[in-house]
Design an enzyme around this catalytic site. Sequence first.
Site, PDB file in Angstrom:
ATOM      1  CE1 TYR A 156      -2.367   3.338   2.394  1.00  0.00           C
ATOM      2  CE2 TYR A 156      -3.767   2.460   0.657  1.00  0.00           C
ATOM      3  CZ  TYR A 156      -3.475   3.452   1.580  1.00  0.00           C
ATOM      4  OH  TYR A 156      -4.290   4.552   1.681  1.00  0.00           O
ATOM      5  CG  ASP A 251       5.916   3.650   0.485  1.00  0.00           C
ATOM      6  OD1 ASP A 251       4.728   3.420   0.191  1.00  0.00           O
ATOM      7  OD2 ASP A 251       6.257   4.347   1.467  1.00  0.00           O
ATOM      8  CE  LYS A 279       2.488   4.798   7.899  1.00  0.00           C
ATOM      9  NZ  LYS A 279       1.094   4.783   8.399  1.00  0.00           N
TER      10      LYS A 279
HETATM   11  P1  KE4 Z   1      -0.698   8.420   4.362  1.00  0.00           P
HETATM   12  O1  KE4 Z   1      -1.232   9.107   3.099  1.00  0.00           O
HETATM   13  O2  KE4 Z   1      -1.778   7.618   5.064  1.00  0.00           O
HETATM   14  O3  KE4 Z   1       0.018   9.385   5.298  1.00  0.00           O
HETATM   15  O4  KE4 Z   1       0.433   7.376   3.918  1.00  0.00           O
HETATM   16  C1  KE4 Z   1       0.139   6.424   2.929  1.00  0.00           C
HETATM   17  C2  KE4 Z   1       1.124   5.277   3.061  1.00  0.00           C
HETATM   18  C3  KE4 Z   1       2.141   5.159   2.137  1.00  0.00           C
HETATM   19  N1  KE4 Z   1       3.052   4.163   2.218  1.00  0.00           N
HETATM   20  C4  KE4 Z   1       2.988   3.245   3.210  1.00  0.00           C
HETATM   21  C5  KE4 Z   1       4.003   2.150   3.268  1.00  0.00           C
HETATM   22  C6  KE4 Z   1       1.964   3.323   4.189  1.00  0.00           C
HETATM   23  O5  KE4 Z   1       1.899   2.393   5.174  1.00  0.00           O
HETATM   24  C7  KE4 Z   1       1.011   4.353   4.114  1.00  0.00           C
HETATM   25  C8  KE4 Z   1      -0.142   4.469   5.101  1.00  0.00           C
HETATM   26  N2  KE4 Z   1      -0.295   3.411   6.032  1.00  0.00           N
HETATM   27  C9  KE4 Z   1      -1.627   3.221   6.541  1.00  0.00           C
HETATM   28  C10 KE4 Z   1      -1.663   2.031   7.499  1.00  0.00           C
HETATM   29  N3  KE4 Z   1      -1.112   0.859   6.968  1.00  0.00           N
HETATM   30  C11 KE4 Z   1      -2.138   4.462   7.195  1.00  0.00           C
HETATM   31  C12 KE4 Z   1      -3.375   4.299   8.022  1.00  0.00           C
HETATM   32  C13 KE4 Z   1      -4.617   4.771   7.282  1.00  0.00           C
HETATM   33  O6  KE4 Z   1      -4.759   4.522   6.068  1.00  0.00           O
HETATM   34  O7  KE4 Z   1      -5.457   5.388   7.986  1.00  0.00           O
END
Ligand code: KE4
Length: 442
Positions: A156, A251, A279
Amino acid sequence: MSPRPAAATTTELSGLRSRRLFAEARRWIPGGVNSPVRAWGRLGGEPPLIERGEGPCLIDEDGRHYIDYVLSWGPLLHGHAHPKVLAAVSEAAQRGLSFGAPTRHETALAKVLTEALPGCEQVRMVNSGTEATMSALRLARAATGRDLIIKCEGCYHGHADHLLVAAGSGAATFGHPDSAGVPAAFAEKTLVVPYNNTAAMEAVLKAHRHQVAAIIIEPVAGNMGFVQPVDGYLRALRRLATSHGALLIFDEVMTGFRTAWGGYQARCRVRPDLTCLGKVIGGGMPAAAYGGKRAIMRLLAPEGPCYQAGTLSGNPVAVAAGLATLRLAAAKDFYQKQELRLSRLVQGLEARARQHGVPFQAGVCGTMWGFFFAPRTVTNFAEAAAAHLERWTAFIRVMYARGIYLAPSPFEAAFWSSVHRSSHVKATLAAADEAFAAAAAV
Ligand code: KE4
């Protein structure tokens, strides 16, 4: 603050006040949540509404205490409301919340990131991981003049249209790995291969010679559950990307400053062309970044023709939270010490699973961890999806009832903080005894 005493397993995962507040939330917010993973549909319950966080714990609106291993999905490397992070945020806020103009504090954070990350000579701040990956891919297309990208099934990278293809995390949790609303013309530019499969990656590159702009990968996957790269996989991707003229993008939104100082690339010694961060570098505030060699980054506006922008990018308050968080993590042997402490928790869980005769696989990398109810180590999304979901559900429901807060989806990782103590490990393992008994009964 110790978690609330053991409660009988309740059919309701949340208390009366939370349920009442969640019903109101659902009237005004789709699904009652501002991000789908916060809904607990997969668990068959409703989420507690959180009133505050204290160190490694959450307290919900019904006064229930939880030991938190979600930590806002990764950002809170030092737990909730860490005094040094709060002090930095408060001090920055006194000077104003946002200027839309450069500040020396953004330069300070950029220097910390570029000095820590072997693959980065320059970074551009953005507000979310989605923005970081979306922008990095646009930059890769600009740098190569090519259109196609390759991602792995179950990874993701945020919710940009062309990345919601075979996506993990909430997209997999709710069965929408290919989201509605994404035009076929966008999705067609994204090729998908299984994680940890070098032959499949090579075959797709050969089948689309001179067309692939970038391979984007989570160097340790945290959105199909916790899945580590098999030996040599990332090095093979480095070799393949180079030989096919494609950029390799790590990523590290999740793994960056979670697995090691300088991200997983510092640990595995594989150097990507571009890195995405998020994060932890915001310490709980909205901050993310992407970076790479100057030769690529100079293509970005205002110097170059590749446009990317953001009103609150490099926001001084978020930058202050990130700098304070990273300063604490820069302590000597921080990650080794935390990984050792976390390993005691994970080894305890594995021992209790064995005592209850439950097939259980767990892994640790720095301050990131995860587990599957599976007989063998999980190496890709298909194996993650084949893990025992009923046992996972029974386990998680008891853990919540006993005040242990884990991700409400099997397609997520878990996290550790520098303020978790042995008393929290002891309480978690006591709850796990009961939870594995419930899993064994499925
Ligand atoms: P954000 O747009 O949510 O800040 O980041 C996207 C993203 C990109 N790359 C990786 C490896 C990520 O894990 C994420 C976001 N992770 C999720 C949980 N696995 C965020 C939680 C959510 O979607 O509310």
